[in-house]
Scaffold this motif. Structure first.
Motif, PDB file in Angstrom:
ATOM      1  N   UNK A 115       0.889  -1.155   0.000  1.00  0.00           N
ATOM      2  CA  UNK A 115       0.000   0.000   0.000  1.00  0.00           C
ATOM      3  C   UNK A 115       0.931   1.209   0.000  1.00  0.00           C
ATOM      4  N   UNK A 116       1.032   1.856  -1.167  1.00  0.00           N
ATOM      5  CA  UNK A 116       1.972   2.958  -1.319  1.00  0.00           C
ATOM      6  C   UNK A 116       1.240   4.294  -1.402  1.00  0.00           C
ATOM      7  N   UNK A 121       0.085  12.946   1.691  1.00  0.00           N
ATOM      8  CA  UNK A 121      -1.207  12.705   2.364  1.00  0.00           C
ATOM      9  C   UNK A 121      -1.074  12.710   3.876  1.00  0.00           C
ATOM     10  N   UNK A 122      -1.092  13.749   4.611  1.00  0.00           N
ATOM     11  CA  UNK A 122      -0.960  15.130   4.149  1.00  0.00           C
ATOM     12  C   UNK A 122       0.506  15.485   3.915  1.00  0.00           C
ATOM     13  N   UNK A 123       0.709  16.532   3.152  1.00  0.00           N
ATOM     14  CA  UNK A 123       2.065  16.970   2.815  1.00  0.00           C
ATOM     15  C   UNK A 123       2.882  17.184   4.083  1.00  0.00           C
ATOM     16  N   UNK A 124       4.111  16.675   4.068  1.00  0.00           N
ATOM     17  CA  UNK A 124       5.006  16.829   5.210  1.00  0.00           C
ATOM     18  C   UNK A 124       4.848  15.753   6.262  1.00  0.00           C
ATOM     19  N   UNK A 125       3.762  14.973   6.210  1.00  0.00           N
ATOM     20  CA  UNK A 125       3.517  13.929   7.192  1.00  0.00           C
ATOM     21  C   UNK A 125       3.630  12.548   6.559  1.00  0.00           C
ATOM     22  N   UNK A 126       3.262  12.429   5.310  1.00  0.00           N
ATOM     23  CA  UNK A 126       3.298  11.164   4.579  1.00  0.00           C
ATOM     24  C   UNK A 126       4.761  10.807   4.292  1.00  0.00           C
ATOM     25  N   UNK A 127       5.254   9.663   4.811  1.00  0.00           N
ATOM     26  CA  UNK A 127       6.685   9.347   4.692  1.00  0.00           C
ATOM     27  C   UNK A 127       7.133   8.812   3.331  1.00  0.00           C
ATOM     28  N   UNK A 128       6.209   8.554   2.390  1.00  0.00           N
ATOM     29  CA  UNK A 128       6.611   8.028   1.083  1.00  0.00           C
ATOM     30  C   UNK A 128       7.311   9.109   0.273  1.00  0.00           C
ATOM     31  N   UNK A 129       8.298   8.734  -0.553  1.00  0.00           N
ATOM     32  CA  UNK A 129       8.961   9.734  -1.406  1.00  0.00           C
ATOM     33  C   UNK A 129       7.968  10.307  -2.414  1.00  0.00           C
ATOM     34  N   UNK A 130       8.072  11.608  -2.674  1.00  0.00           N
ATOM     35  CA  UNK A 130       7.132  12.265  -3.592  1.00  0.00           C
ATOM     36  C   UNK A 130       7.656  12.335  -5.024  1.00  0.00           C
ATOM     37  N   UNK A 131       8.951  12.180  -5.241  1.00  0.00           N
ATOM     38  CA  UNK A 131       9.509  12.343  -6.588  1.00  0.00           C
ATOM     39  C   UNK A 131       9.064  11.294  -7.606  1.00  0.00           C
ATOM     40  N   UNK A 132       8.616  10.093  -7.222  1.00  0.00           N
ATOM     41  CA  UNK A 132       8.105   9.169  -8.240  1.00  0.00           C
ATOM     42  C   UNK A 132       6.694   9.515  -8.738  1.00  0.00           C
ATOM     43  N   UNK A 133       6.075  10.534  -8.167  1.00  0.00           N
ATOM     44  CA  UNK A 133       4.692  10.893  -8.511  1.00  0.00           C
ATOM     45  C   UNK A 133       4.622  11.562  -9.888  1.00  0.00           C
ATOM     46  N   UNK A 134       4.830  10.754 -10.943  1.00  0.00           N
ATOM     47  CA  UNK A 134       4.722  11.258 -12.306  1.00  0.00           C
ATOM     48  C   UNK A 134       5.889  12.116 -12.755  1.00  0.00           C
ATOM     49  N   UNK A 136       9.144  10.891 -13.381  1.00  0.00           N
ATOM     50  CA  UNK A 136      10.218  10.143 -14.013  1.00  0.00           C
ATOM     51  C   UNK A 136      10.967   9.169 -13.126  1.00  0.00           C
ATOM     52  N   UNK A 137      10.830   9.292 -11.807  1.00  0.00           N
ATOM     53  CA  UNK A 137      11.497   8.332 -10.935  1.00  0.00           C
ATOM     54  C   UNK A 137      10.561   7.170 -10.628  1.00  0.00           C
ATOM     55  N   UNK A 138      11.113   6.138 -10.037  1.00  0.00           N
ATOM     56  CA  UNK A 138      10.386   4.919  -9.734  1.00  0.00           C
ATOM     57  C   UNK A 138      10.452   4.647  -8.239  1.00  0.00           C
ATOM     58  N   UNK A 139       9.392   4.036  -7.687  1.00  0.00           N
ATOM     59  CA  UNK A 139       9.484   3.506  -6.331  1.00  0.00           C
ATOM     60  C   UNK A 139      10.246   2.202  -6.424  1.00  0.00           C
ATOM     61  N   UNK A 140      11.315   2.070  -5.661  1.00  0.00           N
ATOM     62  CA  UNK A 140      12.191   0.902  -5.733  1.00  0.00           C
ATOM     63  C   UNK A 140      12.423   0.379  -4.327  1.00  0.00           C
ATOM     64  N   UNK A 141      12.364  -0.926  -4.195  1.00  0.00           N
ATOM     65  CA  UNK A 141      12.622  -1.525  -2.888  1.00  0.00           C
ATOM     66  C   UNK A 141      14.084  -1.352  -2.509  1.00  0.00           C
ATOM     67  N   UNK A 149       5.657  -4.200   2.539  1.00  0.00           N
ATOM     68  CA  UNK A 149       4.605  -3.232   2.833  1.00  0.00           C
ATOM     69  C   UNK A 149       5.020  -2.299   3.970  1.00  0.00           C
ATOM     70  N   UNK A 150       6.256  -1.835   3.916  1.00  0.00           N
ATOM     71  CA  UNK A 150       6.791  -0.905   4.909  1.00  0.00           C
ATOM     72  C   UNK A 150       7.501   0.217   4.164  1.00  0.00           C
ATOM     73  N   UNK A 151       7.058   1.432   4.378  1.00  0.00           N
ATOM     74  CA  UNK A 151       7.594   2.585   3.650  1.00  0.00           C
ATOM     75  C   UNK A 151       9.112   2.706   3.795  1.00  0.00           C
ATOM     76  N   UNK A 152       9.660   2.258   4.909  1.00  0.00           N
ATOM     77  CA  UNK A 152      11.106   2.378   5.124  1.00  0.00           C
ATOM     78  C   UNK A 152      11.898   1.519   4.136  1.00  0.00           C
ATOM     79  N   UNK A 153      11.232   0.560   3.494  1.00  0.00           N
ATOM     80  CA  UNK A 153      11.901  -0.321   2.541  1.00  0.00           C
ATOM     81  C   UNK A 153      11.725   0.157   1.098  1.00  0.00           C
ATOM     82  N   UNK A 154      11.354   1.407   0.911  1.00  0.00           N
ATOM     83  CA  UNK A 154      11.162   1.964  -0.437  1.00  0.00           C
ATOM     84  C   UNK A 154      11.897   3.280  -0.576  1.00  0.00           C
ATOM     85  N   UNK A 155      12.384   3.525  -1.801  1.00  0.00           N
ATOM     86  CA  UNK A 155      13.086   4.773  -2.092  1.00  0.00           C
ATOM     87  C   UNK A 155      12.756   5.216  -3.513  1.00  0.00           C
TER      88      UNK A 155
END
Length: 163
Positions: A115-116, A121-134, A136-141, A149-155
């Motif tokens: 669940x990524x 959501x909300x900005x500044x609180x959501x720990x997922x990286x924002x640069x893959x959001x359309x 050019x970057x990718x979410x990568x384990x 399913x742990x945000x700390x294991x994604x970049x």
């Protein structure tokens, strides 16, 4: 990806064994789903993944190839026809066939789920990286063998589909 139809999901066999994405007792393939209409049956025929093998699930093979070039020789690629990954975030899941319920409907057993989010959501609180959001970057384990399913294991990283 820079083009919305170049999106993809990469599956990786992290085990030391060949995995068959097919249940011979039910004669049904495994499936990949999301919350926005993607529903890919991974076969028939039965699809096998050798240890360390990667499979690509792509929205549009033609656009994917234009964006990233053709995948390396031997990389299995499957195209979905409906739905799209949600850049804002959602649940994606790999499942294997389970029992049939009382209504005659096949139930599926979750093998892996993520669940990524897009980091806003909300900005500044959501720990997922924002640069893959359309952009050019990718979410990568970070560690393919750690809990997915742990945000700390994604970049955020440059896309390297199939490698």
């Amino acid at each position: 990806p820079n083009h919305p139809q170049a999106e993809y999901v990469e599956l990786l066999n992290i085990t030391d064994n060949t995995v068959v994405l097919y249940d011979y007792s039910t004669n049904e393939p495994w499936r990949f789903t999301d919350e926005n209409g993607i529903d890919i049956l991974l076969g028939p025929p039965p699809i096998t993944m050798t240890p360390g093998e990667r499979i690509l699930l792509v929205r549009s093979l033609a656009v994917f190839n234009d964006e990233f070039g053709e995948p390396a020789a031997g990389v299995q690629v499957f195209e979905w026809t409906d739905g799209a990954l949600d850049n804002a975030g959602e649940q994606i899941q790999l499942s294997m066939p389970g029992d049939v319920d009382g209504s005659g409907r096949r139930q599926y057993i979750r093998v892996d789920r993520v669940v990524y989010s897009d980091g806003s959501h909300p900005a500044g609180v959501d720990p997922w990286p924002s640069s893959p959001d359309g952009r050019g970057q990718s979410l990568t384990r970070v560690d393919p063998t750690a809990y997915g399913n742990d945000v700390i294991n994604w970049q955020a990283a440059a896309p390297t589909p199939g490698h």
